[in-house]
Design an enzyme around this catalytic site. Structure first.
Site, PDB file in Angstrom:
ATOM      1  N   HIS A   1     -29.083  29.711  -2.122  1.00 49.12           N
ATOM      2  CA  HIS A   1     -27.888  28.915  -2.464  1.00 49.12           C
ATOM      3  C   HIS A   1     -28.255  27.793  -3.446  1.00 49.12           C
ATOM      4  CE1 HIS A   1     -24.156  26.561  -1.323  1.00 49.12           C
ATOM      5  NE2 HIS A   1     -24.953  25.575  -1.673  1.00 49.12           N
ATOM      6  N   GLU A   2     -29.303  27.053  -3.128  1.00 50.36           N
ATOM      7  CA  GLU A   2     -29.689  25.926  -3.998  1.00 50.36           C
ATOM      8  C   GLU A   2     -30.099  26.412  -5.390  1.00 50.36           C
ATOM      9  OE1 GLU A   2     -28.895  23.064  -3.056  1.00 50.36           O
ATOM     10  OE2 GLU A   2     -28.559  23.628  -0.967  1.00 50.36           O
TER      11      GLU A   2
ATOM     12  N   HIS B   1     -27.286  26.768  -7.709  1.00 49.74           N
ATOM     13  CA  HIS B   1     -26.926  25.531  -8.408  1.00 49.74           C
ATOM     14  C   HIS B   1     -27.850  25.297  -9.596  1.00 49.74           C
ATOM     15  CE1 HIS B   1     -23.982  24.250  -5.505  1.00 49.74           C
ATOM     16  NE2 HIS B   1     -24.852  24.086  -4.523  1.00 49.74           N
TER      17      HIS B   1
HETATM   18 ZN   LIG Z   1     -24.641  23.674  -2.523  1.00 47.02          ZN
END
Ligand SMILES: [Zn+2]
Ligand SMILES: *[C@@H]1O[C@H](CO)[C@@H](O)[C@H](O)[C@H]1NC(C)=O
Ligand SMILES: *[C@@H]1O[C@H](CO)[C@@H](O)[C@H](O)[C@H]1NC(C)=O
Ligand SMILES: *[C@@H]1O[C@H](CO)[C@@H](O)[C@H](O)[C@H]1NC(C)=O
Length: 297
Positions: A205-206, A209
């Site tokens: 998830h990170e 980003h």
């Molecule tokens: Zn996030």
């Protein structure tokens, strides 16, 4: 950038550190103007414009879809009494989880280094300690993914990460430059102690980003541009767990399949076992953003 801890159910944090959903520099409020302009123009190009403009964009997308190998450096940062929690095989297992998750999207990861650090302040990573840690540890260039796996990451979050911005071009501000990278709670690594979140998907998830994606519920509204990606259904509320039956619908006015929230998308806040993948346009966006901001820098 942020995954909320389920404070009550996990019981790992005191209620006093009750987190705010967006306190980690991973929402549009903390993004550079350049980043915001870029996602707005990519978004417009996907949905509007003349046939010629759309064809030009499609051609550019094609160029931007060749495979990417991201060099990664993992930094294990433990409190003295938590050293044993992170075992020697966890970094490799984490790499496997990243590779597996990103493989369908033409992205893989080459783990070029792992550093092992014992430092009680860095393991928590409050503001000053965070910057001190990153200045000391960050390796590679702007296209090197540095992930700091901290045993006691502060802020009531499982992770946070910086969005790409044009800072690498001039390398003008060493502080902003050093800050680039992802903070991830080390207990989310495969077989870590963070129940429900220990299959390595917080790092997935990170990294989304880091590659330029926002949360699927960005804006927390059923109107507006949301995450600036058209094939993720509009979502007004982040997901906890994996509420698929009955399906979670935070924007029930949406049409057809878009009624259902994208709870299986890596850019929601679901538990690891709920995550399935990215959408086609998220794939295109990551390739664009990497080529535009990171590759060559
Ligand atoms: Zn996030
Ligand atoms: C990829 O897309 C970016 C952003 O639109 C563009 O600047 C870059 O030239 C493209 N790369 C290739 C190889 O076409
Ligand atoms: C992950 O991807 C890298 C780069 O292609 C590769 O060297 C490595 O073997 C892969 N690891 C796994 C477990 O697939
Ligand atoms: C790996 O990191 C260490 C610092 O912990 C550094 O001394 C070493 O040069 C790095 N190795 C590579 C291949 O970059």
């Amino acid at each position: 950038m942020i995954k909320l801890l389920l404070l009550a159910s996990l019981g790992l944090l005191s209620a006093a550190s009750d987190p705010k959903p967006f306190d980690c520099g991973t929402d549009t409020a903390h993004a550079s103007e350049d980043f915001l302009n870029t996602i707005a123009s990519l978004h417009d190009g996907q949905t509007s414009g003349s046939p010629a403009a759309r064809a030009a964009l499609a051609a550019r997308d094609k160029d931007n879809n060749s495979a990417i190998t991201v060099d990664a450096v993992f930094h294990i940062v433990a409190k003295k009494d938590k050293k044993a929690d992170i075992t020697d095989d966890m970094p490799q297992a984490q790499l496997d989880s990243l590779n597996e998750s990103y493989k369908p999207y033409g992205i893989d990861f080459n783990l070029i280094n792992v550093t092992w650090n014992t430092n009680d302040a860095w393991a928590v990573g409050d503001k000053d300690a965070d910057l001190e840690m990153k200045k000391a540890l960050r390796q590679g260039t702007y296209r090197t993914l540095n992930i700091y796996f901290q045993t006691d990451l502060s802020g009531g979050v499982l992770g946070r990460c910086t969005l790409p911005s044009p800072i690498a071009n001039g390398k003008s501000d060493p502080t902003v430059y050093a800050n680039d990278g992802c903070n991830v709670n080390a207990n989310t690594m495969p077989d870590g102690a963070m129940e429900g979140y220990n299959a390595g998907k917080t790092a997935v998830h990170e990294t989304g980003h880091w590659l330029g994606l926002l949360h699927t519920f960005e804006g927390n509204s059923c109107d507006g541009p949301g995450d600036f990606i058209d094939d993720t259904p509009q979502e007004a509320q982040a997901t906890d767990g994996c509420p698929d039956a009955p399906p979670k619908q935070s924007c029930p006015e949406q049409k057809g399949a878009d009624k259902n929230d994208p709870i299986h998308n890596f850019m929601d806040y679901s538990i690891d076992s709920c995550y399935e993948g990215f959408t086609a346009l998220q794939h295109d966006r990551m390739h664009h953003m990497y080529n535009m901001y990171r590759d060559g820098n």
